[in-house]
Enzyme design. Structure first.
Site, PDB file in Angstrom:
ATOM      1  N   LEU A  10       2.679  25.636  14.859  1.00  0.00           N
ATOM      2  CA  LEU A  10       2.625  24.478  13.953  1.00  0.00           C
ATOM      3  C   LEU A  10       3.990  23.789  13.955  1.00  0.00           C
ATOM      4  O   LEU A  10       5.014  24.443  13.750  1.00  0.00           O
ATOM      5  CB  LEU A  10       2.236  24.913  12.544  1.00  0.00           C
ATOM      6  CG  LEU A  10       1.956  23.759  11.575  1.00  0.00           C
ATOM      7  CD1 LEU A  10       0.848  24.128  10.583  1.00  0.00           C
ATOM      8  CD2 LEU A  10       3.191  23.317  10.804  1.00  0.00           C
ATOM      9  N   ILE A  11       3.978  22.483  14.199  1.00  0.00           N
ATOM     10  CA  ILE A  11       5.241  21.719  14.245  1.00  0.00           C
ATOM     11  C   ILE A  11       5.207  20.614  13.193  1.00  0.00           C
ATOM     12  O   ILE A  11       4.205  19.903  13.064  1.00  0.00           O
ATOM     13  CB  ILE A  11       5.458  21.077  15.645  1.00  0.00           C
ATOM     14  CG1 ILE A  11       5.222  22.106  16.766  1.00  0.00           C
ATOM     15  CG2 ILE A  11       6.848  20.459  15.758  1.00  0.00           C
ATOM     16  CD1 ILE A  11       5.317  21.527  18.188  1.00  0.00           C
ATOM     17  N   GLY A  13       6.691  16.952  11.604  1.00  0.00           N
ATOM     18  CA  GLY A  13       7.361  15.707  12.024  1.00  0.00           C
ATOM     19  C   GLY A  13       7.116  15.327  13.467  1.00  0.00           C
ATOM     20  O   GLY A  13       8.057  15.072  14.230  1.00  0.00           O
ATOM     21  N   CYS A  14       5.823  15.252  13.856  1.00  0.00           N
ATOM     22  CA  CYS A  14       5.490  14.988  15.275  1.00  0.00           C
ATOM     23  C   CYS A  14       5.187  13.528  15.583  1.00  0.00           C
ATOM     24  O   CYS A  14       4.702  13.225  16.672  1.00  0.00           O
ATOM     25  CB  CYS A  14       4.299  15.852  15.694  1.00  0.00           C
ATOM     26  SG  CYS A  14       4.687  17.592  15.698  1.00  0.00           S
ATOM     27  N   SER A  15       5.460  12.608  14.645  1.00  0.00           N
ATOM     28  CA  SER A  15       5.133  11.207  14.942  1.00  0.00           C
ATOM     29  C   SER A  15       6.124  10.591  15.920  1.00  0.00           C
ATOM     30  O   SER A  15       5.840   9.562  16.525  1.00  0.00           O
ATOM     31  CB  SER A  15       5.105  10.386  13.644  1.00  0.00           C
ATOM     32  OG  SER A  15       6.397  10.358  13.083  1.00  0.00           O
ATOM     33  N   GLY A  17      10.194  11.289  18.349  1.00  0.00           N
ATOM     34  CA  GLY A  17      11.368  12.079  18.698  1.00  0.00           C
ATOM     35  C   GLY A  17      11.133  13.496  19.186  1.00  0.00           C
ATOM     36  O   GLY A  17      10.238  13.776  19.994  1.00  0.00           O
ATOM     37  N   GLY A  19      10.110  16.271  17.678  1.00  0.00           N
ATOM     38  CA  GLY A  19       8.842  16.920  17.295  1.00  0.00           C
ATOM     39  C   GLY A  19       7.718  16.518  18.226  1.00  0.00           C
ATOM     40  O   GLY A  19       6.935  17.357  18.699  1.00  0.00           O
ATOM     41  N   ASP A  67       3.090  16.557   4.738  1.00  0.00           N
ATOM     42  CA  ASP A  67       4.345  16.009   4.230  1.00  0.00           C
ATOM     43  C   ASP A  67       5.156  17.188   3.699  1.00  0.00           C
ATOM     44  O   ASP A  67       4.725  17.844   2.743  1.00  0.00           O
ATOM     45  CB  ASP A  67       4.029  14.997   3.106  1.00  0.00           C
ATOM     46  CG  ASP A  67       5.278  14.385   2.505  1.00  0.00           C
ATOM     47  OD1 ASP A  67       6.377  14.946   2.694  1.00  0.00           O
ATOM     48  OD2 ASP A  67       5.160  13.345   1.825  1.00  0.00           O
ATOM     49  N   TYR A 157      24.115  14.479   4.855  1.00  0.00           N
ATOM     50  CA  TYR A 157      23.250  15.013   5.924  1.00  0.00           C
ATOM     51  C   TYR A 157      23.808  16.354   6.413  1.00  0.00           C
ATOM     52  O   TYR A 157      23.082  17.339   6.534  1.00  0.00           O
ATOM     53  CB  TYR A 157      23.167  14.005   7.074  1.00  0.00           C
ATOM     54  CG  TYR A 157      22.403  14.520   8.271  1.00  0.00           C
ATOM     55  CD1 TYR A 157      21.016  14.627   8.250  1.00  0.00           C
ATOM     56  CD2 TYR A 157      23.075  14.930   9.425  1.00  0.00           C
ATOM     57  CE1 TYR A 157      20.317  15.107   9.363  1.00  0.00           C
ATOM     58  CE2 TYR A 157      22.382  15.401  10.538  1.00  0.00           C
ATOM     59  CZ  TYR A 157      21.005  15.490  10.490  1.00  0.00           C
ATOM     60  OH  TYR A 157      20.319  15.974  11.583  1.00  0.00           O
TER      61      TYR A 157
HETATM   62  N1  NDP Z   1      18.369  12.730  16.867  1.00  0.00           N
HETATM   63  C1  NDP Z   1      19.458  13.443  16.688  1.00  0.00           C
HETATM   64  O1  NDP Z   1      20.552  13.032  17.086  1.00  0.00           O
HETATM   65  C2  NDP Z   1      19.372  14.782  16.061  1.00  0.00           C
HETATM   66  C3  NDP Z   1      18.321  15.181  15.281  1.00  0.00           C
HETATM   67  N2  NDP Z   1      18.335  16.428  14.704  1.00  0.00           N
HETATM   68  C4  NDP Z   1      17.221  16.864  13.868  1.00  0.00           C
HETATM   69  O2  NDP Z   1      16.042  16.852  14.649  1.00  0.00           O
HETATM   70  C5  NDP Z   1      14.915  16.690  13.819  1.00  0.00           C
HETATM   71  C6  NDP Z   1      14.012  15.606  14.398  1.00  0.00           C
HETATM   72  O3  NDP Z   1      14.716  14.392  14.424  1.00  0.00           O
HETATM   73  P1  NDP Z   1      14.477  13.252  15.535  1.00  0.00           P
HETATM   74  O4  NDP Z   1      13.307  13.567  16.335  1.00  0.00           O
HETATM   75  O5  NDP Z   1      15.741  12.975  16.186  1.00  0.00           O
HETATM   76  O6  NDP Z   1      14.208  11.994  14.574  1.00  0.00           O
HETATM   77  P2  NDP Z   1      12.926  11.065  14.342  1.00  0.00           P
HETATM   78  O7  NDP Z   1      13.324  10.153  13.253  1.00  0.00           O
HETATM   79  O8  NDP Z   1      12.453  10.511  15.628  1.00  0.00           O
HETATM   80  O9  NDP Z   1      11.816  12.091  13.835  1.00  0.00           O
HETATM   81  C7  NDP Z   1      11.817  12.646  12.559  1.00  0.00           C
HETATM   82  C8  NDP Z   1      10.428  13.081  12.210  1.00  0.00           C
HETATM   83  O10 NDP Z   1      10.437  13.688  10.908  1.00  0.00           O
HETATM   84  C9  NDP Z   1       9.369  13.122  10.185  1.00  0.00           C
HETATM   85  N3  NDP Z   1       9.516  13.240   8.733  1.00  0.00           N
HETATM   86  C10 NDP Z   1      10.451  12.689   7.931  1.00  0.00           C
HETATM   87  N4  NDP Z   1      10.204  13.009   6.649  1.00  0.00           N
HETATM   88  C11 NDP Z   1       9.099  13.790   6.648  1.00  0.00           C
HETATM   89  C12 NDP Z   1       8.336  14.440   5.648  1.00  0.00           C
HETATM   90  N5  NDP Z   1       8.665  14.351   4.355  1.00  0.00           N
HETATM   91  N6  NDP Z   1       7.244  15.170   6.016  1.00  0.00           N
HETATM   92  C13 NDP Z   1       6.901  15.278   7.313  1.00  0.00           C
HETATM   93  N7  NDP Z   1       7.556  14.657   8.310  1.00  0.00           N
HETATM   94  C14 NDP Z   1       8.644  13.932   7.980  1.00  0.00           C
HETATM   95  C15 NDP Z   1       9.286  11.680  10.638  1.00  0.00           C
HETATM   96  O11 NDP Z   1       8.027  11.156  10.271  1.00  0.00           O
HETATM   97  P3  NDP Z   1       7.731   9.622   9.879  1.00  0.00           P
HETATM   98  O12 NDP Z   1       7.360   8.972  11.156  1.00  0.00           O
HETATM   99  O13 NDP Z   1       6.595   9.707   8.917  1.00  0.00           O
HETATM  100  O14 NDP Z   1       8.999   9.095   9.263  1.00  0.00           O
HETATM  101  C16 NDP Z   1       9.447  11.899  12.144  1.00  0.00           C
HETATM  102  O15 NDP Z   1       8.245  12.292  12.720  1.00  0.00           O
HETATM  103  C17 NDP Z   1      15.460  16.388  12.422  1.00  0.00           C
HETATM  104  O16 NDP Z   1      15.405  17.567  11.647  1.00  0.00           O
HETATM  105  C18 NDP Z   1      16.907  15.983  12.685  1.00  0.00           C
HETATM  106  O17 NDP Z   1      17.726  16.270  11.592  1.00  0.00           O
HETATM  107  C19 NDP Z   1      19.344  17.303  14.914  1.00  0.00           C
HETATM  108  C20 NDP Z   1      20.398  16.982  15.687  1.00  0.00           C
HETATM  109  C21 NDP Z   1      20.511  15.688  16.306  1.00  0.00           C
HETATM  110  C1  RET Z   2      32.715   9.567  15.188  1.00  0.00           C
HETATM  111  C2  RET Z   2      33.332  10.859  15.651  1.00  0.00           C
HETATM  112  C3  RET Z   2      32.550  11.904  16.067  1.00  0.00           C
HETATM  113  C4  RET Z   2      31.086  11.726  15.932  1.00  0.00           C
HETATM  114  C5  RET Z   2      30.083  12.534  16.141  1.00  0.00           C
HETATM  115  C6  RET Z   2      28.687  12.195  15.963  1.00  0.00           C
HETATM  116  C7  RET Z   2      28.297  10.807  15.682  1.00  0.00           C
HETATM  117  C8  RET Z   2      27.776  13.189  16.048  1.00  0.00           C
HETATM  118  C9  RET Z   2      26.376  13.051  15.806  1.00  0.00           C
HETATM  119  C10 RET Z   2      25.582  14.117  15.697  1.00  0.00           C
HETATM  120  C11 RET Z   2      24.210  14.021  15.297  1.00  0.00           C
HETATM  121  C12 RET Z   2      23.526  12.723  15.281  1.00  0.00           C
HETATM  122  C13 RET Z   2      23.580  15.113  14.822  1.00  0.00           C
HETATM  123  C14 RET Z   2      22.279  15.090  14.233  1.00  0.00           C
HETATM  124  O1  RET Z   2      21.876  16.018  13.579  1.00  0.00           O
HETATM  125  C15 RET Z   2      33.183  13.161  16.620  1.00  0.00           C
HETATM  126  C16 RET Z   2      32.642  13.486  17.983  1.00  0.00           C
HETATM  127  C17 RET Z   2      32.995  14.331  15.674  1.00  0.00           C
HETATM  128  C18 RET Z   2      34.701  12.994  16.841  1.00  0.00           C
HETATM  129  C19 RET Z   2      35.360  12.269  15.783  1.00  0.00           C
HETATM  130  C20 RET Z   2      34.807  10.913  15.655  1.00  0.00           C
END
Ligand code: NDP
Ligand code: RET
EC number: 1.1.1.300
Length: 313
Positions: A10-11, A13-15, A17, A19, A67, A157
């Site tokens: 089961l995953i 948030g699959c809409s 990215g 997921g 949700d 965050y």
């Molecule tokens: N992208 C990145 O740079 C990074 C992302 N992550 C983590 O990866 C995970 C996925 O993110 P990512 O794919 O990038 O982002 P997306 O925004 O593409 O996907 C996020 C997903 O979470 C869903 N979601 C949000 N709120 C809820 C809720 N209340 N119930 C169920 N589903 C929900 C969204 O659904 P809806 O379409 O309904 O909004 C969407 O499907 C997150 O936990 C994020 O923190 C971690 C590191 C880096």
């Molecule tokens: C600006 C900035 C940085 C930004 C990092 C970023 C933007 C990371 C994003 C991570 C994500 C999106 C994680 C999601 O969960 C560094 C490299 C620390 C170096 C210092 C300046």
């Protein structure tokens, strides 16, 4: 229909990215080892997933509404699963939040914790008793590099992911006694709607309550650097692979290019090294950071990529 021997995954948030791609990758497993229940809070957003799943849709992939912020929605989803049996739970749903904290209402901050922290706990509470009883199961949590190392203007965050890490580190030990595995995935920047939503949000943000200098550092210094980092270090959702392994690791950093950034924290127990290095990178290097990141990418991609496994489970 789940075939005999298939694992139910089961995953959340699959809409979109990560997921969405994980659901498709597992549902298209050549050996058909998984039946994926791909969940999302609004089924109107299912088209991209259905299209990407192709033939697997209706066979090894089914859809359900869930949700993570809503008790009733979680309960209804599990009640719809045969015997409420889930072998692998992937907690992926999450939301981002950037900006100066002076301009973010507490209610908005709580929403981040409701989704990224309590949302995961709500899911784990639902599957854990059954997994403990069966003495088997795997719970995966999509954390972030920001669960290990904070990033400027991502204060809330990062805090939500740090909270998750503390929760999982504690729970993993108990679960091991019941033969239930808990693993964290810690991606660096991944090019998904997460980034586009962030950029859109920032464009619209007036940042009320924050002083002009802070707004300037946020919009004109942090934001371009952040976009740069997504460009130079960013992975695609397909890089975040979930593959069956007999002994899943607890921590799984997915991006070897980001590993040195996280490692700074462990290189100096006073914390000064990372705070000052990030300060220097952001405020002194400016556009040079783009060049140094690009150089780092090309210097390290060969050797580091091959040493750091990006597949797990
Ligand atoms: N992208 C990145 O740079 C990074 C992302 N992550 C983590 O990866 C995970 C996925 O993110 P990512 O794919 O990038 O982002 P997306 O925004 O593409 O996907 C996020 C997903 O979470 C869903 N979601 C949000 N709120 C809820 C809720 N209340 N119930 C169920 N589903 C929900 C969204 O659904 P809806 O379409 O309904 O909004 C969407 O499907 C997150 O936990 C994020 O923190 C971690 C590191 C880096
Ligand atoms: C600006 C900035 C940085 C930004 C990092 C970023 C933007 C990371 C994003 C991570 C994500 C999106 C994680 C999601 O969960 C560094 C490299 C620390 C170096 C210092 C300046």
């Amino acid at each position: 229909m789940v075939s005999p021997g298939q694992k139910v995954v089961l995953i959340t948030g699959c809409s979109s990215g990560i997921g969405l791609r994980m659901a498709v990758m597992l549902a298209k497993d050549e050996q058909k080892r998984y039946h994926v229940i791909a969940t999302m809070r609004d089924l109107k957003r299912k088209d991209k997933l259905v299209e990407a799943a192709g033939d697997a849709y209706g066979k090894t992939l089914s859809l359900a509404v869930l949700d993570v912020c809503n008790d009733e929605s979680v309960k209804q989803c599990f009640d719809g699963i045969k015997d409420r049996h889930v072998d692998v739970l992937i907690n992926n749903a999450g939301i981002g939040l950037v900006g100066p904290i002076e301009s973010i209402p507490i209610e908005e901050m709580k929403k981040v914790f409701e989704t990224n922290f309590f949302g995961v706990i709500r899911m784990i509470k639902e599957v854990m008793p059954d997994m403990k009883k069966r003495k088997g199961g795997h719970i995966i949590v999509v954390s972030s590099v920001m669960g290990l190392q904070g990033v400027v203007f991502n204060d809330v965050y990062a805090a939500s992911k740090f909270a998750m890490e503390g929760f999982c580190e504690s729970l993993a030990v108990q679960l091991l006694k019941f033969n239930v595995t808990l693993s964290l995935i810690e991606p660096g920047p991944v090019r998904t709607e997460f980034e586009t939503k962030m950029i859109e949000e920032v464009k619209q943000k007036e940042c009320p309550g924050a002083d002009p200098d802070t707004v300037h550092y946020f919009k004109n210094v942090y934001l371009p650097s952040s976009i740069d980092i997504f460009e130079t270090l960013g992975q695609t959702p397909d890089d975040i692979k979930v593959i069956e392994a007999s002994r899943p690791r607890f921590r799984n950093l997915t991006n070897p290019l980001y590993t040195p950034i996280v490692a700074l924290k462990y290189a100096d127990e006073t914390g000064g090294l990372s705070v000052h290095a990030f300060y220097h990178m952001l405020f002194n290097l400016g556009p040079l950071m783009h060049i140094s990141m690009t150089v780092m990418k090309y210097l390290t991609c060969g050797c580091l990529r091959s040493r750091t496994p990006r597949t797990f489970q």
